[in-house]
Design an enzyme around this catalytic site. Sequence first.
Site, PDB file in Angstrom:
ATOM      1  N   TYR A 195       0.854  -1.186   0.000  1.00 57.93           N
ATOM      2  CA  TYR A 195       0.000   0.000   0.000  1.00 57.93           C
ATOM      3  C   TYR A 195       0.885   1.229   0.000  1.00 57.93           C
ATOM      4  O   TYR A 195       1.825   1.324   0.786  1.00 57.93           O
ATOM      5  CB  TYR A 195      -0.903   0.004   1.233  1.00 57.93           C
ATOM      6  CG  TYR A 195      -1.832   1.197   1.314  1.00 57.93           C
ATOM      7  CD1 TYR A 195      -2.848   1.374   0.369  1.00 57.93           C
ATOM      8  CD2 TYR A 195      -1.706   2.135   2.329  1.00 57.93           C
ATOM      9  CE1 TYR A 195      -3.702   2.458   0.442  1.00 57.93           C
ATOM     10  CE2 TYR A 195      -2.567   3.227   2.405  1.00 57.93           C
ATOM     11  CZ  TYR A 195      -3.556   3.380   1.467  1.00 57.93           C
ATOM     12  OH  TYR A 195      -4.406   4.467   1.540  1.00 57.93           O
TER      13      TYR A 195
ATOM     14  N   ASP B 157       9.483   3.495  -0.089  1.00 62.87           N
ATOM     15  CA  ASP B 157       8.374   4.050   0.683  1.00 62.87           C
ATOM     16  C   ASP B 157       8.536   3.644   2.144  1.00 62.87           C
ATOM     17  O   ASP B 157       8.169   2.541   2.546  1.00 62.87           O
ATOM     18  CB  ASP B 157       7.042   3.565   0.111  1.00 62.87           C
ATOM     19  CG  ASP B 157       5.842   4.112   0.879  1.00 62.87           C
ATOM     20  OD1 ASP B 157       6.047   4.794   1.911  1.00 62.87           O
ATOM     21  OD2 ASP B 157       4.701   3.848   0.448  1.00 62.87           O
TER      22      ASP B 157
ATOM     23  N   LYS C  86       3.976   9.216   9.150  1.00 57.92           N
ATOM     24  CA  LYS C  86       3.760   8.488  10.411  1.00 57.92           C
ATOM     25  C   LYS C  86       4.712   8.906  11.538  1.00 57.92           C
ATOM     26  O   LYS C  86       4.489   9.958  12.124  1.00 57.92           O
ATOM     27  CB  LYS C  86       3.732   6.985  10.146  1.00 57.92           C
ATOM     28  CG  LYS C  86       2.539   6.632   9.241  1.00 57.92           C
ATOM     29  CD  LYS C  86       2.215   5.180   9.011  1.00 57.92           C
ATOM     30  CE  LYS C  86       0.916   5.089   8.208  1.00 57.92           C
ATOM     31  NZ  LYS C  86       0.927   4.130   7.142  1.00 57.92           N
TER      32      LYS C  86
HETATM   33  C1  PLP Z   1       0.287   4.541   5.696  1.00 57.61           C
HETATM   34  C2  PLP Z   1       1.058   4.360   4.462  1.00 57.61           C
HETATM   35  C3  PLP Z   1       0.893   5.208   3.352  1.00 57.61           C
HETATM   36  C4  PLP Z   1      -0.184   6.251   3.309  1.00 57.61           C
HETATM   37  O1  PLP Z   1       0.013   7.242   4.264  1.00 57.61           O
HETATM   38  P1  PLP Z   1      -1.233   8.177   4.684  1.00 57.61           P
HETATM   39  O2  PLP Z   1      -0.623   9.140   5.649  1.00 57.61           O
HETATM   40  O3  PLP Z   1      -2.246   7.261   5.276  1.00 57.61           O
HETATM   41  O4  PLP Z   1      -1.727   8.842   3.452  1.00 57.61           O
HETATM   42  C5  PLP Z   1       1.741   5.068   2.275  1.00 57.61           C
HETATM   43  N1  PLP Z   1       2.694   4.123   2.259  1.00 57.61           N
HETATM   44  C6  PLP Z   1       2.872   3.276   3.300  1.00 57.61           C
HETATM   45  C7  PLP Z   1       3.970   2.267   3.232  1.00 57.61           C
HETATM   46  C8  PLP Z   1       2.059   3.356   4.425  1.00 57.61           C
HETATM   47  O5  PLP Z   1       2.227   2.500   5.420  1.00 57.61           O
END
Ligand code: PLP
Length: 422
Positions: free
Chosen positions: A139, A234, A262
């Site tokens: 994701y 990512d 995060k």
């Molecule tokens: C949570 C997440 C996202 C999306 O981040 P949001 O702040 O929810 O838009 C993208 N990539 C990874 C790996 C994630 O865990």
Amino acid sequence: MESYWQRAQNVLPGGVNSPVRSFKGVGGEPFFVKRGQGPYLFDDQGRQYIDFVMSYGPLILGHAHPKVVAAVSEQATQGLSYGAPTDLEVEMAETLVQAVPGLEMVRMVNSGTEATMAAIRVARGVTGRDRILKFAGSYHGHGDSLLVKAGSGAATMGVPDSLGVPKALAELTLTVPYNDVDALRTVFNAVGDQIAAVIMEPVAGNMGTVLPQPGFLDTVRQLTRQYGALWIVDEVMTGFRVAWGGASRLFGLEPDLVCLAKVIGAGMPVGAYGGKKSYMQEVAPLGPVYQAGTLSGNPVAMAAGLAQLHEIHQPDFYSQLEQKTRTLAEELVARGRAHGIAVSANTIGGMFTLFFSDMPPRNFDEVSHSDHARYRKFFHGMLEQGVFFPPSPFETAFPSWAHTEATIQATLEAADRVFQQL
Ligand SMILES: *Cc1c(COP(=O)(O)O)cnc(C)c1O
């Protein structure tokens, strides 16, 4: 009188502002949070939960850490947003650049989704190519190009995972299974010179925690170099969660672009993307790749993130967090098996997932074949015992610094009682 959950369903799609909060994957009704403190959540009925969701990762110090709260309160008295630069943005950027390999220049944004969308735009801009490659079950936020369903077999042409994603865009996204080096090679051999970027989680966290197999990350680096594609790592989840400086630092990776969010925002809406100067100099106002944000680099969010980063930047922080996480995961597996249950776990840093399968999964397909019905029972059993695990078998659990030895023991005792009923 109508409950908040009933009222919520009238005015919010599915009653929530992000799908997994609805408990759709496990059934039942979500509880409404009143407050969080350390490792605990308290709902509006006065119930207390040991929390392993932790806002899906940001709260590595636990809820309402005094240093973070103080930083936010102090900044708030000085104004919430200005639309002009602040020292805090420079301090945040310098902190990130020093910590994360390959990060020479960084742009702050407001979410992980924004970070990945912008990183892809940069990659497309600098390579002049349109295609991107991602891994099944990974994701990267809800951007159009990234909501593409995992197909079976080696490589699958993009099929949108959501209505509203133009087919023409989804077709530009190639998908291969995580940890599948052969499938990756096959795609690169066929269309490698059309691929702008490979975007990946260095440790997958959004199909549950799934570790990269030996050689996998090296192969991605080698193929992207060979074909002139950028490697977007990512680290929205893994950044400052598996180690200071993220998985890139832990594994010694050499990413072209990195996405963060995060933990660097400590629970405030924060994201960041960056990488080599030669790429980031293409971003407006320096270059022709446009990206902007009214609230980007928000001073309250920067104050929160900096306070948390400062607090966790100590020699033993990650070894102790990892130790706690590992103990919990291994003990859960041992106790589950003692009750005759097929259970396994993947764990790294402050991330783990408990899978109801004999062997720890290596890709999305294997996660899909774990026993989801059993996970649902486990989830509800734990919730009754006052322990909040993620309401989906495809999510990672996040212990924090605030989860003491006693919290871990209480969790294990609760699990013992729940395993008995599975
Ligand atoms: C949570 C997440 C996202 C999306 O981040 P949001 O702040 O929810 O838009 C993208 N990539 C990874 C790996 C994630 O865990």
